[in-house]
Design a protein around this motif. Structure first.
Motif, PDB file in Angstrom:
ATOM      1  N   UNK A 267     -49.035  68.365  17.952  1.00 14.20           N
ATOM      2  CA  UNK A 267     -47.779  68.175  17.814  1.00 14.20           C
ATOM      3  C   UNK A 267     -46.730  68.192  18.410  1.00 14.20           C
ATOM      4  N   UNK A 268     -47.258  69.519  19.455  1.00 11.48           N
ATOM      5  CA  UNK A 268     -45.611  70.399  19.924  1.00 11.48           C
ATOM      6  C   UNK A 268     -45.442  68.501  21.358  1.00 11.48           C
ATOM      7  N   UNK A 269     -46.837  68.297  21.883  1.00  9.07           N
ATOM      8  CA  UNK A 269     -46.930  67.642  23.028  1.00  9.07           C
ATOM      9  C   UNK A 269     -46.694  66.681  22.866  1.00  9.07           C
ATOM     10  N   UNK A 270     -46.886  65.802  21.761  1.00  8.57           N
ATOM     11  CA  UNK A 270     -46.194  64.283  21.560  1.00  8.57           C
ATOM     12  C   UNK A 270     -45.175  64.434  20.570  1.00  8.57           C
ATOM     13  N   UNK A 271     -44.349  65.406  20.150  1.00  2.00           N
ATOM     14  CA  UNK A 271     -42.891  65.073  20.182  1.00  2.00           C
ATOM     15  C   UNK A 271     -42.022  65.437  21.820  1.00  2.00           C
ATOM     16  N   UNK A 272     -42.201  66.028  22.456  1.00  3.26           N
ATOM     17  CA  UNK A 272     -41.760  66.018  23.539  1.00  3.26           C
ATOM     18  C   UNK A 272     -41.816  65.084  24.491  1.00  3.26           C
ATOM     19  N   UNK A 273     -43.093  64.135  23.941  1.00  2.00           N
ATOM     20  CA  UNK A 273     -43.153  63.280  24.903  1.00  2.00           C
ATOM     21  C   UNK A 273     -42.639  62.381  24.192  1.00  2.00           C
ATOM     22  N   UNK A 422     -62.817  64.577  19.648  1.00  2.00           N
ATOM     23  CA  UNK A 422     -63.461  65.629  19.859  1.00  2.00           C
ATOM     24  C   UNK A 422     -61.959  66.510  19.757  1.00  2.00           C
ATOM     25  N   UNK A 423     -62.022  68.095  19.511  1.00  2.00           N
ATOM     26  CA  UNK A 423     -61.260  68.472  19.150  1.00  2.00           C
ATOM     27  C   UNK A 423     -59.892  69.075  20.518  1.00  2.00           C
ATOM     28  N   UNK A 424     -60.629  69.314  21.373  1.00  2.00           N
ATOM     29  CA  UNK A 424     -60.366  69.667  22.998  1.00  2.00           C
ATOM     30  C   UNK A 424     -59.951  68.307  23.076  1.00  2.00           C
ATOM     31  N   UNK A 425     -60.077  67.093  22.938  1.00  2.00           N
ATOM     32  CA  UNK A 425     -59.200  65.798  23.441  1.00  2.00           C
ATOM     33  C   UNK A 425     -58.291  65.021  22.259  1.00  2.00           C
ATOM     34  N   UNK A 426     -58.306  65.572  21.552  1.00  2.00           N
ATOM     35  CA  UNK A 426     -56.730  65.343  20.900  1.00  2.00           C
ATOM     36  C   UNK A 426     -55.552  65.261  21.026  1.00  2.00           C
ATOM     37  N   UNK A 427     -55.266  66.122  22.198  1.00  2.00           N
ATOM     38  CA  UNK A 427     -53.691  65.858  22.395  1.00  2.00           C
ATOM     39  C   UNK A 427     -53.695  64.328  23.128  1.00  2.00           C
ATOM     40  N   UNK A 428     -55.047  64.274  24.558  1.00  2.00           N
ATOM     41  CA  UNK A 428     -54.423  63.159  25.327  1.00  2.00           C
ATOM     42  C   UNK A 428     -54.834  61.787  23.990  1.00  2.00           C
ATOM     43  N   UNK A 431     -51.623  61.361  22.678  1.00  6.51           N
ATOM     44  CA  UNK A 431     -49.966  60.243  23.879  1.00  6.51           C
ATOM     45  C   UNK A 431     -51.177  59.287  23.858  1.00  6.51           C
ATOM     46  N   UNK A 432     -52.659  58.928  24.151  1.00  6.40           N
ATOM     47  CA  UNK A 432     -52.899  57.410  24.297  1.00  6.40           C
ATOM     48  C   UNK A 432     -52.447  57.120  23.440  1.00  6.40           C
ATOM     49  N   UNK A 433     -52.949  56.896  21.954  1.00  7.25           N
ATOM     50  CA  UNK A 433     -52.688  56.141  21.315  1.00  7.25           C
ATOM     51  C   UNK A 433     -51.308  55.952  21.647  1.00  7.25           C
TER      52      UNK A 433
END
Length: 443
Positions: A267-273, A422-428, A431-433
């Motif tokens: 959430x923190x990363x996608x909000x920044x993007x 997978x949990x470790x790939x959640x952020x990327x 973002x891609x979606x």
């Protein structure tokens, strides 16, 4: 004197010598001629202990400090720097014991090193916190031996330092660079072909080979006497909400980090993007009720507000109430928005219980349901079975993994987009979606 005994320790070498002298005195009773020699050696040993103590305690021989970051980043390796300065006139063996916060439950953390005379050394180690909150460091203990090595002196520095552990802000820069580059394929992501264009006009420019001829501006072409085209850009200021389920389904840990904390970091990363893409970013959480609301805005202080809100997310992992979520979304979010719903469904039955509320939200908003693969089950399916029990385990694991795929199909059948990751790939993957949705102009 009390402080002297408090900071003085006898080494292993001292006890070895003591045992040797006990054995020698025993032999001296059998062979009386050895008594005078052993006695002389014993007083020499006592003299060495006194000299060792004098060498270690005649001055403040070591200074040390611990440099902590202003805040820790949850789930990431955070560097901790120790600085040592040797003021002795001899080389010393150093044992460092840093009293780590209780969250690590680690009582055997130590670093062995050496310092030459008047040498300054910097030592860096990393900590990977797995729980948000306050982390209290205790003393930095430094144990010093002289070249004689019979006595150890303890120094203590840097008492009671507190560092808050925030959601993973270290990922912000990394994923921001990825989101604004053309290198997404390096992370296994496909390029998205733009379907048509959005209707937010940017400028009129000269036509170049490859421009869409449907965008030719004939009036400007007639005035300039050569082809001119309209250029469009992604629509901006669209509300992007991260909706975090903090119910019991999000308690499951992977690599030491709960699904809830994976969702918080994403959430923190996608909000920044989203803010960098000129959209409005907001968030809220829910379980029994909707909490931790941050309205979608594009203010300079928005990221700080989201970060502080995510830091203070607390939960008892109760059963999540999707009906309350639907009612709150309907009342408080009136503009069509992108809702990134972080939750987890393990079975089709669990999805079907909440599906009516998801469908209702998807009527007025673009809803993306983000849920998780069970990577432990995936590991189990990759192991060769050797007996009936292992075959049974593998079959059940494959059944649960297949059911996750059925959940994706069920959501797709009802027009709801989803991400199974997978949990470790959640952020990327999130973002891609988001970038895919922006590129296709679905909001």
């Amino acid at each position: 004197m009390k402080l002297f005994f408090r900071y003085t320790y006898l080494t292993f070498r001292f006890f070895v010598f003591a045992i040797v002298f006990v054995a020698l005195f025993v032999f001296s009773y059998i062979y009386p001629g050895l008594l005078n020699i052993v006695t002389s050696l014993f007083f020499v040993a006592i003299g060495l202990v006194i000299v060792d103590v004098i060498l270690l305690f005649k001055q403040i021989g070591i200074t040390a400090s611990r440099v902590l970051p202003e805040k820790l980043s949850n789930g990431d390796d955070n560097p901790i720097e120790l600085t040592l300065q040797n003021h002795y006139n001899f080389k010393t063996d150093v044992l460092l014991i840093d009293e780590l916060p209780f969250q690590y439950q680690k009582r055997d953390f130590q670093i062995n090193t050496q310092l030459n005379k008047h040498q300054e050394k910097r030592i860096t180690y990393t900590l990977r916190p797995l729980e948000r909150g306050e982390y209290y460091f205790g003393y930095l203990n430094v144990y010093i031996n002289s070249p004689i090595g019979l006595v150890t002196r303890r120094y203590q520095f840097a008492k009671d330092a507190m560092v808050p552990n925030y959601p993973s802000f270290l990922q912000l820069r990394k994923y921001m660079l990825i989101a604004f580059s053309n290198k997404l394929f390096e992370y296994g992501l496909k390029k998205i072909r733009r379907i048509g264009h959005t209707m937010e006009f940017e400028q009129i420019k000269d036509y170049v080979t490859g421009d869409d001829i449907r965008n030719i501006n004939w009036k400007a072409t007639a005035k300039r006497n050569h082809l001119m085209v309209n250029q469009f850009q992604d629509e901006r200021s669209q509300p992007i909400y991260s909706v975090i389920d903090k119910g019991r389904a999000m308690k499951m840990p992977f690599e030491g980090l709960s699904l809830l904390d994976y969702a918080i970091n994403a959430t923190l990363v996608i909000s920044n993007v989203a803010l960098k893409k000129q959209d409005k970013a907001g968030m809220f959480t829910f379980s029994r009720k909707v909490e931790n609301k941050v309205a979608a805005e594009r203010r300079p202080s928005q990221m700080h507000k989201i970060l502080e809100t995510l830091y203070n997310v607390n939960t008892d992992f109760a059963e999540s109430d999707f009906s309350r979520l639907y009612i709150d979304v309907k009342r408080s979010i009136t503009q069509r928005s992108l809702l990134l719903l972080y939750t987890n469904f393990e079975t089709l039955d669990a999805l079907h219980r909440q599906l009516p509320y998801l469908q209702a939200m998807a009527k007025n908003h673009l809803l993306v349901v983000i849920f998780f693969e069970n990577t432990e089950l995936e590991k189990l399916t990759n192991v060769e079975a050797h007996n009936t029990f292992e075959i049974f385990q593998k079959t059940i694991a494959e059944k649960f993994m297949y059911e996750k795929k059925l959940i994706v199909n069920e959501l797709q059948k009802h027009g709801i987009q989803s991400i199974l990751t997978a949990p470790e790939n959640l952020t990327i993957n999130t973002i891609n979606k988001y970038l895919e949705i922006k590129a296709r102009g679905l909001i």
